[in-house]
Design a protein around this motif. Sequence first.
Motif, PDB file in Angstrom:
ATOM      1  N   LEU A  71       0.812  -1.215   0.000  1.00 21.85           N
ATOM      2  CA  LEU A  71       0.000   0.000   0.000  1.00 21.85           C
ATOM      3  C   LEU A  71       0.846   1.267   0.000  1.00 21.85           C
ATOM      4  O   LEU A  71       0.312   2.361  -0.167  1.00 21.85           O
ATOM      5  N   ARG A  72       2.139   1.121   0.177  1.00 22.61           N
ATOM      6  CA  ARG A  72       3.014   2.284   0.046  1.00 22.61           C
ATOM      7  C   ARG A  72       3.041   2.772  -1.400  1.00 22.61           C
ATOM      8  O   ARG A  72       3.277   3.959  -1.652  1.00 22.61           O
ATOM      9  N   PHE A  73       2.782   1.873  -2.346  1.00 23.66           N
ATOM     10  CA  PHE A  73       2.930   2.207  -3.755  1.00 23.66           C
ATOM     11  C   PHE A  73       1.611   2.227  -4.521  1.00 23.66           C
ATOM     12  O   PHE A  73       1.520   2.878  -5.565  1.00 23.66           O
ATOM     13  N   LEU A  74       0.597   1.516  -4.035  1.00 23.00           N
ATOM     14  CA  LEU A  74      -0.644   1.360  -4.790  1.00 23.00           C
ATOM     15  C   LEU A  74      -1.705   2.369  -4.360  1.00 23.00           C
ATOM     16  O   LEU A  74      -1.789   2.715  -3.180  1.00 23.00           O
ATOM     17  N   PRO A  75      -2.529   2.836  -5.309  1.00 21.77           N
ATOM     18  CA  PRO A  75      -3.690   3.649  -4.929  1.00 21.77           C
ATOM     19  C   PRO A  75      -4.618   2.837  -4.029  1.00 21.77           C
ATOM     20  O   PRO A  75      -4.735   1.616  -4.190  1.00 21.77           O
ATOM     21  N   ILE A  76      -5.265   3.492  -3.086  1.00 18.54           N
ATOM     22  CA  ILE A  76      -6.112   2.796  -2.118  1.00 18.54           C
ATOM     23  C   ILE A  76      -7.572   3.136  -2.413  1.00 18.54           C
ATOM     24  O   ILE A  76      -8.001   4.268  -2.176  1.00 18.54           O
ATOM     25  N   PRO A  77      -8.332   2.191  -2.958  1.00 23.10           N
ATOM     26  CA  PRO A  77      -9.703   2.491  -3.377  1.00 23.10           C
ATOM     27  C   PRO A  77     -10.701   2.571  -2.225  1.00 23.10           C
ATOM     28  O   PRO A  77     -11.770   3.171  -2.374  1.00 23.10           O
ATOM     29  N   TYR A  78     -10.368   1.975  -1.088  1.00 23.41           N
ATOM     30  CA  TYR A  78     -11.338   1.893   0.016  1.00 23.41           C
ATOM     31  C   TYR A  78     -10.590   1.778   1.333  1.00 23.41           C
ATOM     32  O   TYR A  78      -9.426   1.365   1.366  1.00 23.41           O
ATOM     33  N   SER A 125       4.155   1.003  12.176  1.00 22.59           N
ATOM     34  CA  SER A 125       4.486   0.321  10.926  1.00 22.59           C
ATOM     35  C   SER A 125       4.386   1.276   9.737  1.00 22.59           C
ATOM     36  O   SER A 125       5.199   1.204   8.806  1.00 22.59           O
ATOM     37  N   LEU A 126       3.402   2.183   9.757  1.00 24.57           N
ATOM     38  CA  LEU A 126       3.305   3.186   8.690  1.00 24.57           C
ATOM     39  C   LEU A 126       4.511   4.108   8.702  1.00 24.57           C
ATOM     40  O   LEU A 126       5.079   4.433   7.651  1.00 24.57           O
ATOM     41  N   GLU A 127       4.922   4.513   9.891  1.00 27.15           N
ATOM     42  CA  GLU A 127       6.092   5.389  10.010  1.00 27.15           C
ATOM     43  C   GLU A 127       7.366   4.675   9.565  1.00 27.15           C
ATOM     44  O   GLU A 127       8.288   5.301   9.044  1.00 27.15           O
ATOM     45  N   ARG A 183       5.427  11.841   3.248  1.00 28.13           N
ATOM     46  CA  ARG A 183       4.636  12.296   2.108  1.00 28.13           C
ATOM     47  C   ARG A 183       3.546  11.284   1.768  1.00 28.13           C
ATOM     48  O   ARG A 183       2.409  11.655   1.455  1.00 28.13           O
ATOM     49  N   ARG A 184       3.878   9.996   1.830  1.00 29.08           N
ATOM     50  CA  ARG A 184       2.890   8.962   1.522  1.00 29.08           C
ATOM     51  C   ARG A 184       1.790   8.925   2.592  1.00 29.08           C
ATOM     52  O   ARG A 184       0.610   8.767   2.270  1.00 29.08           O
ATOM     53  N   ILE A 185       2.161   9.049   3.845  1.00 26.73           N
ATOM     54  CA  ILE A 185       1.164   9.058   4.922  1.00 26.73           C
ATOM     55  C   ILE A 185       0.180  10.197   4.719  1.00 26.73           C
ATOM     56  O   ILE A 185      -1.043  10.021   4.819  1.00 26.73           O
ATOM     57  N   LEU A 186       0.699  11.388   4.410  1.00 26.16           N
ATOM     58  CA  LEU A 186      -0.173  12.536   4.184  1.00 26.16           C
ATOM     59  C   LEU A 186      -1.039  12.329   2.947  1.00 26.16           C
ATOM     60  O   LEU A 186      -2.228  12.683   2.939  1.00 26.16           O
ATOM     61  N   GLU A 187      -0.469  11.755   1.897  1.00 23.72           N
ATOM     62  CA  GLU A 187      -1.216  11.493   0.668  1.00 23.72           C
ATOM     63  C   GLU A 187      -2.405  10.566   0.939  1.00 23.72           C
ATOM     64  O   GLU A 187      -3.530  10.825   0.497  1.00 23.72           O
ATOM     65  N   VAL A 188      -2.157   9.489   1.681  1.00 24.00           N
ATOM     66  CA  VAL A 188      -3.232   8.548   1.998  1.00 24.00           C
ATOM     67  C   VAL A 188      -4.273   9.211   2.895  1.00 24.00           C
ATOM     68  O   VAL A 188      -5.484   9.060   2.676  1.00 24.00           O
ATOM     69  N   TYR A 189      -3.809   9.952   3.878  1.00 26.20           N
ATOM     70  CA  TYR A 189      -4.742  10.631   4.784  1.00 26.20           C
ATOM     71  C   TYR A 189      -5.682  11.551   4.011  1.00 26.20           C
ATOM     72  O   TYR A 189      -6.908  11.536   4.218  1.00 26.20           O
ATOM     73  N   LEU A 190      -5.128  12.351   3.110  1.00 28.39           N
ATOM     74  CA  LEU A 190      -5.939  13.285   2.337  1.00 28.39           C
ATOM     75  C   LEU A 190      -6.917  12.567   1.414  1.00 28.39           C
ATOM     76  O   LEU A 190      -7.949  13.131   1.038  1.00 28.39           O
TER      77      LEU A 190
END
Length: 236
Positions: free
Chosen positions: A34-41, A144-146, A152-159
């Motif tokens: 999930l660090r690299f893939l778009p998250i649909p849900y 684990s996310l950290e 940048r990825r954490i913020l991207e997913v959050y948004l």
Amino acid sequence: MLKINKLFSQRCRLRLAKLLVMLIAGFFCCVILLRFLPIPYSTYMLQKTVTNIFNTNYHTQHKWVSMDQISPAMQLAVLAAEDQRFPDHWGFDIDAIEKAFKHNQSSKRTRGASTISQQTAKNLFLWSGRSWIRKGLEVPITLSLELFWSKRRILEVYLNIAEFGPGIFGVEAASQYYFKKSAAKLTRYQAALLAAVLPNPILYRVNRPSAYVQSRQNWILRQMQLLGSNYLNQLN
């Protein structure tokens, strides 16, 4: 008979241990992918959909966009509103936790201290609520996310998975719904308004901002000014 029961017990413990190792390994593989893939849900989106299954007026709106399709003003607004120490901590803001604890001891209005990393972990993998079980799971998931993701990825997913209104998930869906434009074109004023409702997007409304939401929006705008546009450069 005693030896048989003991052997059976040992086998059960061994199988449970193997199952636990497999679950942990599977989770880490999922986090890395999930660090690299778009998250649909997200799990929270699923929970909201299930709880509103008989509500014909409830519709989920969500569209994944990459970070370069999100206005820098929106990125800065969320950090100014939710987690100004985001570039520096490892998932938990100890100072904010201590301040929230002292505040909650003497005030009727509860103050939270969750970082963007914690909120991402909760929204993506867990359920809403205040149980100790959920809080306990939130800690290793946040770490684990950290560990495996960049800031940048954490913020991207959050948004992309944060709720901005009933059934409205992600900044692109919110921008299209409230302002009829893409998230890349959000102004500082609009970004601050979206960030202002994040503490409770069901109670606070973007399209009908209360006096509290407007005052919070103005506070966020001032914080954005203090942080400066170069603040985003700290995200790795």
